[in-house]
Design an enzyme around this catalytic site. Structure first.
Site, PDB file in Angstrom:
ATOM      1  N   LYS A  55      -5.299   0.117   9.975  1.00 48.42           N
ATOM      2  CA  LYS A  55      -6.105   1.171  10.579  1.00 48.42           C
ATOM      3  C   LYS A  55      -7.328   0.552  11.241  1.00 48.42           C
ATOM      4  O   LYS A  55      -7.877  -0.395  10.725  1.00 48.42           O
ATOM      5  CB  LYS A  55      -6.604   2.080   9.464  1.00 48.42           C
ATOM      6  N   ASP A  87      -2.920  -7.057   7.369  1.00 48.84           N
ATOM      7  CA  ASP A  87      -3.396  -5.708   7.048  1.00 48.84           C
ATOM      8  C   ASP A  87      -4.913  -5.641   6.978  1.00 48.84           C
ATOM      9  O   ASP A  87      -5.588  -6.667   6.897  1.00 48.84           O
ATOM     10  CB  ASP A  87      -2.853  -5.286   5.682  1.00 48.84           C
ATOM     11  N   MET A 136      -6.167   2.675  -5.140  1.00 45.34           N
ATOM     12  CA  MET A 136      -6.319   3.770  -4.156  1.00 45.34           C
ATOM     13  C   MET A 136      -6.720   5.069  -4.854  1.00 45.34           C
ATOM     14  O   MET A 136      -6.227   6.144  -4.510  1.00 45.34           O
ATOM     15  CB  MET A 136      -4.994   3.977  -3.394  1.00 45.34           C
TER      16      MET A 136
HETATM   17  N1  SAH Z   1      -1.337  -5.092  -2.747  1.00 46.69           N
HETATM   18  C1  SAH Z   1      -2.720  -4.838  -3.125  1.00 46.69           C
HETATM   19  C2  SAH Z   1      -2.992  -3.365  -3.294  1.00 46.69           C
HETATM   20  C3  SAH Z   1      -2.818  -2.565  -2.033  1.00 46.69           C
HETATM   21  S1  SAH Z   1      -3.217  -0.879  -2.259  1.00 46.69           S
HETATM   22  C4  SAH Z   1      -3.059  -5.621  -4.392  1.00 46.69           C
HETATM   23  O1  SAH Z   1      -2.144  -6.182  -5.020  1.00 46.69           O
HETATM   24  O2  SAH Z   1      -4.234  -5.686  -4.745  1.00 46.69           O
HETATM   25  C5  SAH Z   1      -4.902  -0.857  -1.771  1.00 46.69           C
HETATM   26  C6  SAH Z   1      -5.792  -0.709  -2.968  1.00 46.69           C
HETATM   27  O3  SAH Z   1      -5.947  -1.947  -3.639  1.00 46.69           O
HETATM   28  C7  SAH Z   1      -7.208  -0.283  -2.647  1.00 46.69           C
HETATM   29  O4  SAH Z   1      -7.284   1.102  -2.427  1.00 46.69           O
HETATM   30  C8  SAH Z   1      -7.913  -0.700  -3.903  1.00 46.69           C
HETATM   31  O5  SAH Z   1      -7.650   0.197  -4.951  1.00 46.69           O
HETATM   32  C9  SAH Z   1      -7.211  -1.999  -4.244  1.00 46.69           C
HETATM   33  N2  SAH Z   1      -7.922  -3.184  -3.756  1.00 46.69           N
HETATM   34  C10 SAH Z   1      -7.450  -4.123  -2.930  1.00 46.69           C
HETATM   35  N3  SAH Z   1      -8.359  -5.108  -2.737  1.00 46.69           N
HETATM   36  C11 SAH Z   1      -9.438  -4.780  -3.483  1.00 46.69           C
HETATM   37  C12 SAH Z   1     -10.702  -5.378  -3.735  1.00 46.69           C
HETATM   38  N4  SAH Z   1     -11.039  -6.549  -3.189  1.00 46.69           N
HETATM   39  N5  SAH Z   1     -11.556  -4.744  -4.549  1.00 46.69           N
HETATM   40  C13 SAH Z   1     -11.235  -3.588  -5.144  1.00 46.69           C
HETATM   41  N6  SAH Z   1     -10.053  -2.964  -4.946  1.00 46.69           N
HETATM   42  C14 SAH Z   1      -9.169  -3.554  -4.142  1.00 46.69           C
END
Ligand code: SAH
Length: 289
Positions: free
Chosen positions: A90, A68, A205
Site C-alpha cells: 500500500k 512489501d 494486525m
Molecule cells: N509475516 C509477518 C507478519 C505479517 S502481518 C511476521 O512474521 O512478522 C503484519 C503484522 O505483523 C502487523 O500488523 C503487526 O502486527 C506485525 N508486525 C510486523 N512487523 C512488526 C514490527 N516490527 N513491530 C510490531 N509488529 C510487527
C-alpha cells in the site's frame, strides 16, 4: 498487475566496503538462485541484523526484489547493484494491489527468466500470505524456495523483553490474527478455545479490532485483568511499548492510538518485561539491531 514502483539500487557504493566482510560467504556452498525461480524470503521484524544468511545471499543473487510495506527500507540497501526493486504494498493511502495480481506478477517475472526475490516482513508463512503465493506458484509450475524469517510475534517481542514461552509460566502460545480477509475480527475461530487454551496469545494486525477482540475473549472466559502489551515497531530504534489490561484494552487504543505495525501480547508473558527490557536507548543508535 497493479502499478508497481520500479527503481534500481543505487546506494550500493555507500555501504559496499562494509558489506565486503560477507565476501567469504561466497566460498560456502550456498544454494544456487537459478533463473526462473522465485524465492519467498522473510526479512525479519525490521532490524537488518535479523535477516538470515540465505536472505542476504538471495539479495546478492536476485534480478528483482518484490517487497512489501513492512520491509524496512534499510534492509533493501543490501540488495546487489543493478537488481530492480518493485514495491507491492500500500502506498499513499491507495489500496494495496490485490493478492492475485502480486502472485501473477511473480509468475510473469519468473517466466521472463528472472531470479525473483519475494521479500516479506517477518516470516513469509506467518500471516504473510506466503501460503497463498507459493500455492499459486506451485500451480503454475514455477519452481520456488521458502526462506523463513524471524517473526515479529516471537523475535519482535524478544526486543521488548517478552519471552513468548517460559518454563514457569508460558507453556503454550496461540498466534492469532486480529482480522480476516474482510478486515473484520476473524469469525472462523473458536473464541472459547482461544480464550482459555493457552496462557499467552500473540496477536498480529490486532490494533484496529482490539476492543472487540478483548471483549470477546473476556466473554469467553479470559480474566479481564490479564495484562496486554502492545509493542510497536519492534526491533527498530523507534520501538515503543505500552501496557494495559484486557478489560481496558479497547479504551486504551481509542485514547492512545499506539503506532503501527504493532504486535499485541495477552497474558503474563509481559510480566517479565520489567526485568528483561534490554533494548534501551543506548543500544538504539546502532541501526543494524
Ligand atoms: N509475516 C509477518 C507478519 C505479517 S502481518 C511476521 O512474521 O512478522 C503484519 C503484522 O505483523 C502487523 O500488523 C503487526 O502486527 C506485525 N508486525 C510486523 N512487523 C512488526 C514490527 N516490527 N513491530 C510490531 N509488529 C510487527
Amino acid at each position: 498487475m497493479a502499478k508497481n514502483t520500479t527503481k534500481t539500487v543505487a546506494s550500493w557504493e555507500a555501504h559496499s566496503s562494509k558489506a565486503m566482510g560477507f565476501a567469504r560467504l561466497d566460498e560456502e556452498a550456498f544454494p544456487v538462485f537459478a533463473e526462473g525461480w522465485v524465492w519467498l524470503v522473510g526479512a525479519g521484524p525490521g532490524a537488518p541484523g535479523l535477516m538470515s544468511l540465505l536472505c542476504y545471499h538471495a539479495m546478492q543473487n536476485c534480478d528483482v526484489v518484490v517487497y512489501d510495506a513492512l520491509v524496512n527500507p534499510d534492509i533493501l540497501r543490501w540488495v546487489r547493484p543493478g537488481a530492480e526493486l518493485e514495491y507491492a504494498g500500500k502506498r499513499g493511502g491507495k489500496p494495496s494491489p490485490i493478492q492475485k495480481d502480486i502472485s501473477y506478477r511473480l509468475i510473469e517475472l519468473a517466466q521472463a527468466g528472472k531470479r525473483v526475490m519475494r521479500l516479506k516482513g517477518g516470516d513469509p508463512f506467518m500471516f504473510g500470505r506466503g501460503g497463498e503465493e507459493s500455492q499459486t506458484l506451485a500451480k503454475a509450475g514455477i519452481p520456488f524456495r521458502i526462506v523463513p524469517g524471524i517473526t515479529s510475534g516471537v523475535g519482535g517481542l524478544a526486543y521488548a523483553g517478552i519471552p513468548v514461552t517460559h518454563r514457569d509460566t508460558n507453556h503454550a502460545v496461540i498466534f492469532l490474527t486480529g482480522h480476516d480477509a474482510t478486515g473484520k475480527m476473524p469469525a472462523n475461530v473458536n473464541w472459547k478455545a482461544i480464550a482459555t487454551a493457552a496462557p499467552v496469545i500473540v496477536m498480529y494486525m490486532g490494533v484496529k479490532n482490539l476492543g472487540e477482540i478483548a471483549a470477546t475473549l473476556i466473554e469467553a472466559g479470559r480474566p479481564a485483568e490479564h495484562p496486554v502489551t502492545i509493542v510497536s515497531n519492534a526491533s527498530l530504534p523507534h520501538q515503543s511499548a505500552a501496557s494495559t489490561t484486557l478489560g481496558e484494552a479497547g479504551a486504551f487504543i481509542t485514547a492512545n492510538h499506539p503506532p503501527t505495525p504493532a504486535i499485541i501480547v495477552v497474558g503474563h508473558a509481559s510480566d517479565w518485561r520489567e526485568l528483561l527490557d534490554w533494548y534501551g536507548p543506548s543500544l538504539r543508535d546502532n541501526k543494524i539491531g
